[in-house]
Scaffold this active site. Structure first.
Site, PDB file in Angstrom:
ATOM      1  N   ASN A   9       0.719  -1.127  -0.052  1.00 40.84           N
ATOM      2  CA  ASN A   9      -0.048  -0.157   0.042  1.00 40.84           C
ATOM      3  C   ASN A   9       0.873   1.353   0.137  1.00 40.84           C
ATOM      4  OD1 ASN A   9      -2.324  -1.610   0.678  1.00 40.84           O
ATOM      5  ND2 ASN A   9      -1.982  -1.507   2.508  1.00 40.84           N
ATOM      6  N   ASP A  11       1.144   4.501   2.045  1.00 40.60           N
ATOM      7  CA  ASP A  11       0.611   4.967   3.267  1.00 40.60           C
ATOM      8  C   ASP A  11       0.533   6.332   3.413  1.00 40.60           C
ATOM      9  OD1 ASP A  11       0.712   2.536   4.297  1.00 40.60           O
ATOM     10  OD2 ASP A  11       2.483   2.882   5.510  1.00 40.60           O
ATOM     11  N   ALA A  40       4.619  -5.638   2.066  1.00 41.04           N
ATOM     12  CA  ALA A  40       5.760  -4.869   1.917  1.00 41.04           C
ATOM     13  C   ALA A  40       6.392  -4.663   2.914  1.00 41.04           C
ATOM     14  CB  ALA A  40       5.357  -4.014   1.022  1.00 41.04           C
ATOM     15  N   ASN A 180      -0.889  -9.238  17.784  1.00 42.73           N
ATOM     16  CA  ASN A 180      -0.819  -8.631  18.864  1.00 42.73           C
ATOM     17  C   ASN A 180      -1.690  -8.997  19.843  1.00 42.73           C
ATOM     18  OD1 ASN A 180      -3.151  -7.225  18.248  1.00 42.73           O
ATOM     19  ND2 ASN A 180      -2.214  -5.936  17.096  1.00 42.73           N
ATOM     20  N   ARG A 214       5.585  -3.806  26.392  1.00 41.93           N
ATOM     21  CA  ARG A 214       5.918  -4.987  27.370  1.00 41.93           C
ATOM     22  C   ARG A 214       6.508  -6.148  26.858  1.00 41.93           C
ATOM     23  NH1 ARG A 214       0.793  -5.836  28.546  1.00 41.93           N
ATOM     24  NH2 ARG A 214       0.143  -4.282  26.996  1.00 41.93           N
ATOM     25  N   ASP A 238       6.911   6.571  16.657  1.00 43.32           N
ATOM     26  CA  ASP A 238       6.010   6.136  15.640  1.00 43.32           C
ATOM     27  C   ASP A 238       5.756   4.750  15.718  1.00 43.32           C
ATOM     28  OD1 ASP A 238       4.172   5.590  13.521  1.00 43.32           O
ATOM     29  OD2 ASP A 238       5.209   6.972  11.967  1.00 43.32           O
ATOM     30  N   ALA A 241       3.962  -0.221  11.815  1.00 44.13           N
ATOM     31  CA  ALA A 241       4.950  -1.376  11.227  1.00 44.13           C
ATOM     32  C   ALA A 241       5.873  -1.556  12.269  1.00 44.13           C
ATOM     33  CB  ALA A 241       5.884  -0.603  10.085  1.00 44.13           C
ATOM     34  N   ALA A 242       5.690  -1.305  13.684  1.00 46.20           N
ATOM     35  CA  ALA A 242       6.496  -2.249  14.636  1.00 46.20           C
ATOM     36  C   ALA A 242       6.413  -3.546  14.525  1.00 46.20           C
ATOM     37  CB  ALA A 242       6.405  -1.641  15.977  1.00 46.20           C
ATOM     38  N   GLY A 243       5.211  -4.219  14.346  1.00 45.14           N
ATOM     39  CA  GLY A 243       4.636  -5.581  14.242  1.00 45.14           C
ATOM     40  C   GLY A 243       5.269  -6.225  13.095  1.00 45.14           C
ATOM     41  N   ASP A 244       5.401  -5.530  11.988  1.00 45.40           N
ATOM     42  CA  ASP A 244       5.803  -6.051  10.680  1.00 45.40           C
ATOM     43  C   ASP A 244       7.293  -6.168  10.903  1.00 45.40           C
ATOM     44  OD1 ASP A 244       3.238  -6.071   9.633  1.00 45.40           O
ATOM     45  OD2 ASP A 244       3.304  -4.139   8.913  1.00 45.40           O
TER      46      ASP A 244
END
Length: 305
Positions: A9, A11, A40, A180, A214, A238, A241-244
């Protein structure tokens, strides 16, 4: 090799002091367009963390398509399998507040046309060590890719986002589930993290529930009780995309045959670096940065720019 069958995408990111409530208008302090999409993002994170990565998905014929293709390629991702289809590319409207939190609206665009993996894509998946999947493509396509990977002996890592009911035939083909805390609660109906993890672990060999600042809960095959892995203490700018970033780095560690607990720590270090920078794909750390962070020599957040 890591293959990613997923979304790409553009953003459209607005930065504000606090996100607007329903019916409210607020003034933003900045605006950026940043190539993203969960697929991506994970591909770029894995490539920057040191892996050979192939991306499988679709962009539209609009102005965003070539830009997103170029961003992936410049990050070291093989885009030979990235389709161009009639119409517009996927976009995500993102609001980021001054605490680093975000809210996101995704419009699928070209991603919605990927209703099944092609024969060429199935061949790439079969040659891969790991396949990364998310739920921003149609669920039937994700399920077909997962089943093909399982048949070929390719490890399947699924991020169940955006959260939705998961078909049993999809879960049965997943080796590692990374959710998550909100996704885990929505899927299982259990707000208690450990209860949600136990329920998911009954279906999937290795389950990780990420908990933001945590850390993460992880339960891998043969490792005994669930393990809580602390996250590095950093100031978030920010969290987009931390999880990605976590998942891309985890895939690299898995390909390199790290133990489950070390793999989660490696992934957590990568995610902690990413939240110190603005943007999605622009925030992801290099392998050298992750290694220095794990060694205790943390580079400045903007070192790679």
């Amino acid at each position: 090799m890591i293959s990613v069958f997923g979304s790409v995408n553009m953003d459209l990111v607005a930065y504000v002091e606090s996100a607007p409530a329903l019916g409210e208008t607020v003034t933003g302090r900045a605006f950026r367009t940043v190539p993203g999409g969960k697929g991506a993002n994970q591909a770029i994170a894995a490539a920057r963390a040191g892996a050979e990565v192939a991306f499988l998905g679709a962009v539209g014929e609009d102005a965003f398509g070539p830009q997103m293709r170029r961003t992936l390629a410049e990050s070291g991702v093989d885009v030979t399998g990235l389709r161009t289809v009639p119409g517009v590319s996927g976009i995500a409207q993102i609001v980021v507040d001054d605490q680093g939190g975000n809210s996101i609206i995704v419009v699928p665009g070209a991603n919605g046309t990927v209703t099944a993996p092609s024969e060429a894509e199935l061949e790439v998946i079969a040659r891969s060590d790991v396949l990364l999947l998310q739920l921003e493509l149609p669920i039937e396509a994700v399920t077909a890719a997962a089943r093909a990977a399982r048949a070929a002996g390719t490890t399947v890592i699924l991020t169940p986002a955006p959260v939705q009911p998961l078909p049993g035939e999809l879960l049965d083909a997943v080796d590692i589930l990374v959710a998550n805390e909100h996704e885990a609660a929505a899927i299982t109906g259990r707000p208690d993290h450990e209860e949600a993890l136990r329920e998911l672990k009954a279906r999937v060999d290795w389950v990780i529930i990420t908990l933001g600042s945590r850390g993460a809960l992880t339960a891998a095959p043969g490792t005994g009780p669930a393990l809580h892995v602390e996250a590095p203490k950093v100031r978030a700018v920010d969290t987009t995309a931390a999880g990605d970033t976590f998942v891309g780095a985890l895939a690299v560690a898995h390909v390199e045959r790290w133990s489950p607990d070390r793999a989660v720590r490696f992934a957590g270090a990568a995610a902690a670096l990413s939240v110190q920078r603005e943007g999605a794909s622009t925030s992801m750390p290099t392998r050298a940065e992750i290694d220095r962070s794990l060694a205790g020599d943390v580079p400045p957040p903007d070192e790679h720019r």
